[in-house]
Structures are given as C-alpha cells and as structure tokens.
Write a protein that holds these residues in place. Structure first.
Motif, PDB file in Angstrom:
ATOM      1  N   TYR A  11     -21.566   2.226  -1.344  1.00 37.84           N
ATOM      2  CA  TYR A  11     -21.010   2.954  -0.202  1.00 37.84           C
ATOM      3  C   TYR A  11     -19.602   2.414   0.035  1.00 37.84           C
ATOM      4  O   TYR A  11     -19.381   1.503   0.841  1.00 37.84           O
ATOM      5  CB  TYR A  11     -21.899   2.781   1.030  1.00 37.84           C
ATOM      6  CG  TYR A  11     -23.354   3.114   0.746  1.00 37.84           C
ATOM      7  CD1 TYR A  11     -23.762   4.434   0.578  1.00 37.84           C
ATOM      8  CD2 TYR A  11     -24.303   2.102   0.610  1.00 37.84           C
ATOM      9  CE1 TYR A  11     -25.087   4.735   0.292  1.00 37.84           C
ATOM     10  CE2 TYR A  11     -25.626   2.405   0.331  1.00 37.84           C
ATOM     11  CZ  TYR A  11     -26.017   3.720   0.166  1.00 37.84           C
ATOM     12  OH  TYR A  11     -27.326   4.025  -0.120  1.00 37.84           O
ATOM     13  N   GLU A  61     -20.966  16.136  -6.224  1.00 41.62           N
ATOM     14  CA  GLU A  61     -21.502  15.106  -5.342  1.00 41.62           C
ATOM     15  C   GLU A  61     -20.375  14.306  -4.697  1.00 41.62           C
ATOM     16  O   GLU A  61     -19.337  14.028  -5.324  1.00 41.62           O
ATOM     17  CB  GLU A  61     -22.471  14.185  -6.084  1.00 41.62           C
ATOM     18  CG  GLU A  61     -21.866  13.330  -7.168  1.00 41.62           C
ATOM     19  CD  GLU A  61     -22.958  12.617  -7.973  1.00 41.62           C
ATOM     20  OE1 GLU A  61     -24.060  13.179  -8.111  1.00 41.62           O
ATOM     21  OE2 GLU A  61     -22.682  11.500  -8.463  1.00 41.62           O
ATOM     22  N   CYS A 109     -21.365  11.548  -2.585  1.00 40.22           N
ATOM     23  CA  CYS A 109     -21.967  10.278  -2.207  1.00 40.22           C
ATOM     24  C   CYS A 109     -23.065   9.952  -3.209  1.00 40.22           C
ATOM     25  O   CYS A 109     -23.764  10.855  -3.690  1.00 40.22           O
ATOM     26  CB  CYS A 109     -22.556  10.362  -0.788  1.00 40.22           C
ATOM     27  SG  CYS A 109     -23.374   8.851  -0.195  1.00 40.22           S
ATOM     28  N   ARG A 110     -23.215   8.671  -3.534  1.00 41.86           N
ATOM     29  CA  ARG A 110     -24.398   8.175  -4.216  1.00 41.86           C
ATOM     30  C   ARG A 110     -25.189   7.352  -3.212  1.00 41.86           C
ATOM     31  O   ARG A 110     -24.619   6.625  -2.390  1.00 41.86           O
ATOM     32  CB  ARG A 110     -24.036   7.300  -5.422  1.00 41.86           C
ATOM     33  CG  ARG A 110     -23.287   7.998  -6.531  1.00 41.86           C
ATOM     34  CD  ARG A 110     -24.072   9.094  -7.213  1.00 41.86           C
ATOM     35  NE  ARG A 110     -25.262   8.611  -7.920  1.00 41.86           N
ATOM     36  CZ  ARG A 110     -26.095   9.402  -8.601  1.00 41.86           C
ATOM     37  NH1 ARG A 110     -25.891  10.722  -8.634  1.00 41.86           N
ATOM     38  NH2 ARG A 110     -27.148   8.907  -9.218  1.00 41.86           N
ATOM     39  N   ASN A 111     -26.510   7.465  -3.261  1.00 41.21           N
ATOM     40  CA  ASN A 111     -27.361   6.810  -2.276  1.00 41.21           C
ATOM     41  C   ASN A 111     -28.508   6.093  -2.973  1.00 41.21           C
ATOM     42  O   ASN A 111     -29.135   6.639  -3.884  1.00 41.21           O
ATOM     43  CB  ASN A 111     -27.919   7.853  -1.301  1.00 41.21           C
ATOM     44  CG  ASN A 111     -28.947   7.255  -0.360  1.00 41.21           C
ATOM     45  OD1 ASN A 111     -28.723   6.197   0.226  1.00 41.21           O
ATOM     46  ND2 ASN A 111     -30.083   7.919  -0.205  1.00 41.21           N
ATOM     47  N   VAL A 124     -24.659   5.793   4.507  1.00 38.52           N
ATOM     48  CA  VAL A 124     -24.579   7.148   3.967  1.00 38.52           C
ATOM     49  C   VAL A 124     -23.775   8.038   4.906  1.00 38.52           C
ATOM     50  O   VAL A 124     -22.929   8.827   4.472  1.00 38.52           O
ATOM     51  CB  VAL A 124     -25.986   7.735   3.748  1.00 38.52           C
ATOM     52  CG1 VAL A 124     -25.904   9.147   3.188  1.00 38.52           C
ATOM     53  CG2 VAL A 124     -26.798   6.847   2.809  1.00 38.52           C
ATOM     54  N   VAL A 140     -20.039   7.546   4.447  1.00 35.93           N
ATOM     55  CA  VAL A 140     -19.488   8.157   3.232  1.00 35.93           C
ATOM     56  C   VAL A 140     -19.423   9.677   3.372  1.00 35.93           C
ATOM     57  O   VAL A 140     -18.410  10.306   3.026  1.00 35.93           O
ATOM     58  CB  VAL A 140     -20.324   7.759   2.002  1.00 35.93           C
ATOM     59  CG1 VAL A 140     -19.801   8.482   0.755  1.00 35.93           C
ATOM     60  CG2 VAL A 140     -20.277   6.247   1.780  1.00 35.93           C
ATOM     61  N   LEU A 141     -20.476  10.274   3.890  1.00 33.29           N
ATOM     62  CA  LEU A 141     -20.473  11.733   4.058  1.00 33.29           C
ATOM     63  C   LEU A 141     -19.415  12.163   5.062  1.00 33.29           C
ATOM     64  O   LEU A 141     -18.794  13.223   4.914  1.00 33.29           O
ATOM     65  CB  LEU A 141     -21.850  12.208   4.501  1.00 33.29           C
ATOM     66  CG  LEU A 141     -22.980  12.035   3.490  1.00 33.29           C
ATOM     67  CD1 LEU A 141     -24.299  12.536   4.076  1.00 33.29           C
ATOM     68  CD2 LEU A 141     -22.670  12.754   2.178  1.00 33.29           C
ATOM     69  N   ALA A 160     -14.212   4.975  -3.177  1.00 37.16           N
ATOM     70  CA  ALA A 160     -15.589   5.466  -3.229  1.00 37.16           C
ATOM     71  C   ALA A 160     -16.221   5.176  -4.588  1.00 37.16           C
ATOM     72  O   ALA A 160     -15.525   4.898  -5.576  1.00 37.16           O
ATOM     73  CB  ALA A 160     -15.620   6.964  -2.947  1.00 37.16           C
ATOM     74  N   LEU A 181     -18.203   7.161  -7.157  1.00 41.06           N
ATOM     75  CA  LEU A 181     -18.623   8.481  -7.602  1.00 41.06           C
ATOM     76  C   LEU A 181     -18.532   8.531  -9.126  1.00 41.06           C
ATOM     77  O   LEU A 181     -17.517   8.955  -9.683  1.00 41.06           O
ATOM     78  CB  LEU A 181     -17.752   9.580  -6.973  1.00 41.06           C
ATOM     79  CG  LEU A 181     -17.841   9.727  -5.455  1.00 41.06           C
ATOM     80  CD1 LEU A 181     -16.805  10.714  -4.953  1.00 41.06           C
ATOM     81  CD2 LEU A 181     -19.256  10.181  -5.056  1.00 41.06           C
TER      82      LEU A 181
END
Length: 447
Positions: free
Chosen positions: A74, A320, A322-324, A397, A400-401, A437, A439
């Motif tokens: 994040y 995408e 964000c990675r979670n 999350v 980031v979003l 970020a 990604l």
C-alpha cells in the motif's frame, strides 16, 4: 411516516470547484490530496470536526498490515501517512509493517497537513443532505448543511468517500447491502481508550476474556473480540466487543448503538480491572469513539463487481489501481457469538489466507457506479460482494483507492468518469506508480 413538502427556495451555490470529495476519512483525504496535487481545484467536505474517520474520530487503535509479508504493497499516499504516523510514536519499531499502533491525535494533524499542503480546501462540520441530478446520469449539484444553513455546491466530478455510498445512492446508484443470502451486516464495534495502564503488567498479561465471559457479570461482553494496542504512555486503545444489528444508514439504529457502545466500554474497563488487575487495576476510561466502528453498509454496483472468486484467484486486472493482501475478515455473526468464546476459533481463519508475496487486484471499474457519469466511489463502499468487502474495507486499502480516485477525477474533469478506464487508465496507473504505488505490470487476459 407522514410527508412534508418543502417550500420552494433558492439556495446559495458555490460552483467554483472542479472536484468535490465528500467524506474526510482515509479515502477522502487521499482523494482530495491527489486531485489537488494533479492540478484540480478541489474541495473536501467532512461532517465532523477532523479528518481521518475511523483512525481518528473512531479511535481504531492499529493499522491493518501494510505488507504482503514481503514488502509494502500500500504505497503512495498510504505509505506516507503510515510512515509519518509511526515517526511520532517512539515505542513503535520504525521497520514495523503489520498491526502497528496509531496515535489518533497525531494522525489528525498528518491528514490536515497532507490535504492542505496539496492546496485542497477543507470544510468541517458540513453534512451532505441531498443530491440533485440532471436526469441523464450526472450529478448537477449537491446540497450541504452546516451553521451557514443549506448550500449548494457544483463540480465537474464528485468523489463519494462517505463510507456508506451516500452521495452515489442519493444520486440513484444501485447498491447491495449485507450478506447476499441473509442481509446480515457485519457487527459494529465502538472503540475506546484506557489510560493509567501499568505497561509492565500490560505486556505480561494473559488473556482475561474467558474468565470475564465465564463470570457472567458483564452481559455486554459476549465474545472474545478484544484487539488492543499500546498507543501512548500508559494508554491502550481497544477495538473490542461487538454490537449486532447496527445499520449506519439508519440514524435510529446508530443512536442506540452509540449509547450501548459507551456502556460496553465501561463494562470492559471494570471487567479488566477485576480480571487483569496487574495491568488495569487503576485504568481510566478516557475516551470512546465519536464515530461508531462500522464495517459495512451499502456497496455500490459499479462497472465491475469484485467477487470472492477474484480474491481467491489472486486476480490481476488491466485497469487495477490497488493490490490488496488483507485476509477476508468477517467478524462473528450474532448466531456465532453465543458459542465463539468456547472454541479455539479465529474469524480470520474462515477462508484461505494468502502466502508471502500474494495479493489480488482491485480494478478502477469498481470505483465507477453504473449509470452515473461524473461520480466516483472510494473506500469501503466500492463495487464488490459481501465476502470481498470484508477484506478491502480497511484503512490502507481505502487510502490507495482514494488516491486513485483523486487522480482519475482530476483527469476526468472534461469527460465522463467511466471513460477514464476505457481511454486512459494507464495514465492513472502511471501517475500512481510515479508517486510510489505498487502496481505490478502483469495482467490477466480478459479481466
């Protein structure tokens, strides 16, 4: 309920903004910062008197993990907030990444500085009360209320960071709420803080919850949920206890829950003083959250509906943002609460958890409510199912979003928000990567 027709009136209208963000929690702070940083004239509206949402007004005492067990995933504004928060807490290891305590007062100031340094304007104590649309899928104006009365605001793009999808729902967006089969919402938690705690006794304590439950003396303490962290000298923050049947979109429900939550916090103080006296004999209940700890309400239906299948497939998406890696964290249901304390059971183990380095993507299309042309949603109300929402709802999350939504909104001020993902999501991803970020470039065919 009876109805009442308002007398026709003309409201003052501020139409000088390009981007308006409603809701100043983690998603809203990141969205406003990113939009302003990208050059859009940005206003952030917040219903309370401070920024930060659950990490400040809600007194959530710790960050969920920032890593995928190998590295921070994040990044960008999320990592900046996390790092600056840790820097003011000498008892926290600077390299710590997972379940790190947070100081709510420091976090308020971090958000203040971050948003205003980016030149976004902030208006506190201002609530969204209505949304006016043009009948063709665009928000024409929003109506707010504060000590100045009712005011209309207009912008090219609106970002809904209310947590409950208030703006999008008022504008007519479709949504789901709760478990798809039962409609049950995850329980709420009213976080609180105890001071005058003996730190040595706190570090040496054993779990007092089984004895508290067995005593039957504290009826509001009904299961074993009692996450807690040392947030300052002699001060412990608690994300503890559950309150069921709380719907944050129903003011009557939340009002009842806040009163019950304050009583629950008092019962915890007394129970801990009795059953863990080495730490809490002289503890003082210094604060309960100004906000109820709500885990879920509405989830908008967007251009993509993220599902449990996507989560367990560790899916990548071409768009995408964000990675979670946070587990599916569905807290104890009301039915489970009766027996949960008698079992060696952790809700975080309901489903398969990720291994080191594993994560899933969240596509930009989860932020675009179907049918609305100039609205984005960031935070826990994005387009997803009940299971995945239990993973993506957490603060890292949301940060980031929010940053993704802010960049997209600034880029979309001349075109519908949906067009960003069809025309140039690569630009949003590139700007996020440039700001730190995480990604990865790999994508899934057809996703």
């Amino acid at each position: 309920m009876a109805t009442y027709t308002l007398t026709e009136r003309t409201l003052p209208c501020d139409d000088t903004w390009e981007v308006i963000v409603v809701g100043g929690g983690p998603a809203g702070c990141a969205a406003a910062t990113a939009a302003a940083r990208e050059g859009a004239k940005t206003l952030l509206l917040e219903a309370t008197g401070c920024l930060g949402g659950m990490g400040t007004s809600g007194l959530v005492p710790a960050w969920t993990p920032f890593s995928d067990q190998q590295r921070i995933i994040y990044g960008g504004l999320a990592e900046r907030v996390f790092t600056e928060c840790k820097a003011g807490m000498p008892h926290v290891e600077p390299r710590a990444l997972d379940w790190v305590p947070l100081d709510p007062e420091r976090l308020k100031r971090i958000y203040d500085v971050m948003v205003t340094d980016a030149c976004a304007a902030v208006l506190f104590n201002t609530a969204l009360v209505a949304v006016d649309t043009d009948g063709a899928g665009a928000v024409a104006a929003i109506i707010t209320q504060n000590k100045a009365g009712l005011t209309a605001y207009r912008a090219k793009v609106y970002i809904d960071c209310t947590g409950d999808a208030d703006l999008a729902t008022f504008a007519g967006a479709a949504f789901k709420q709760g478990d798809e089969q039962t409609g049950e919402l995850q329980p709420a938690t009213h976080c609180f803080m105890l001071s005058n705690v003996d730190e040595y006794g706190y570090r040496q304590r054993k779990d007092p919850i089984p004895a508290i439950l067995a005593s039957g003396k504290y009826p509001l303490i009904r299961d074993g949920h009692w996450c807690n962290n040392l947030v300052g000298p002699g001060t412990v923050g608690f994300n503890a206890g559950h309150l069921w049947d709380v719907d944050n979109t129903d003011p009557h429900s939340v009002s009842r829950a806040l009163m019950q939550g304050r009583e629950l916090a008092a019962q915890f103080r007394d129970a801990l003083a009795e059953f863990a006296p080495q730490a809490f004999a002289n503890a003082y209940l210094v604060a309960t959250g100004a906000l109820m700890g709500i885990r879920e309400t509405r989830r908008v239906l967007g251009d993509y509906y993220l599902t449990a299948e996507d989560f367990f497939a560790r899916r990548h998406f071409h768009d995408e943002v964000c990675r979670n890696a946070y587990p599916v964290d569905i807290h104890t249901t009301k039915a489970e609460s009766a027996t949960a304390h008698t079992q060696d059971w952790n809700p975080l183990q309901r489903f398969e958890n990720y291994g080191p380095g594993e994560s899933h993507g969240i596509p930009y299309r989860c932020l675009t409510p179907a049918g609305l042309r100039n609205v984005l949603v960031a935070g826990r109300a994005i387009s997803c199912d009940h299971v995945v929402q239990a993973s993506v709802r957490v603060m890292p999350v949301c940060l980031v979003l929010g940053e993704a939504a802010g960049i997209a909104a600034a880029h979309a001020t001349g075109l519908p928000t949906h067009d960003v993902h069809t025309m140039d999501t690569a630009h949003v991803r590139a700007r996020m990567n440039a700001e730190g970020a995480y990604l990865p470039e790999e994508t899934a065919v057809g996703a």
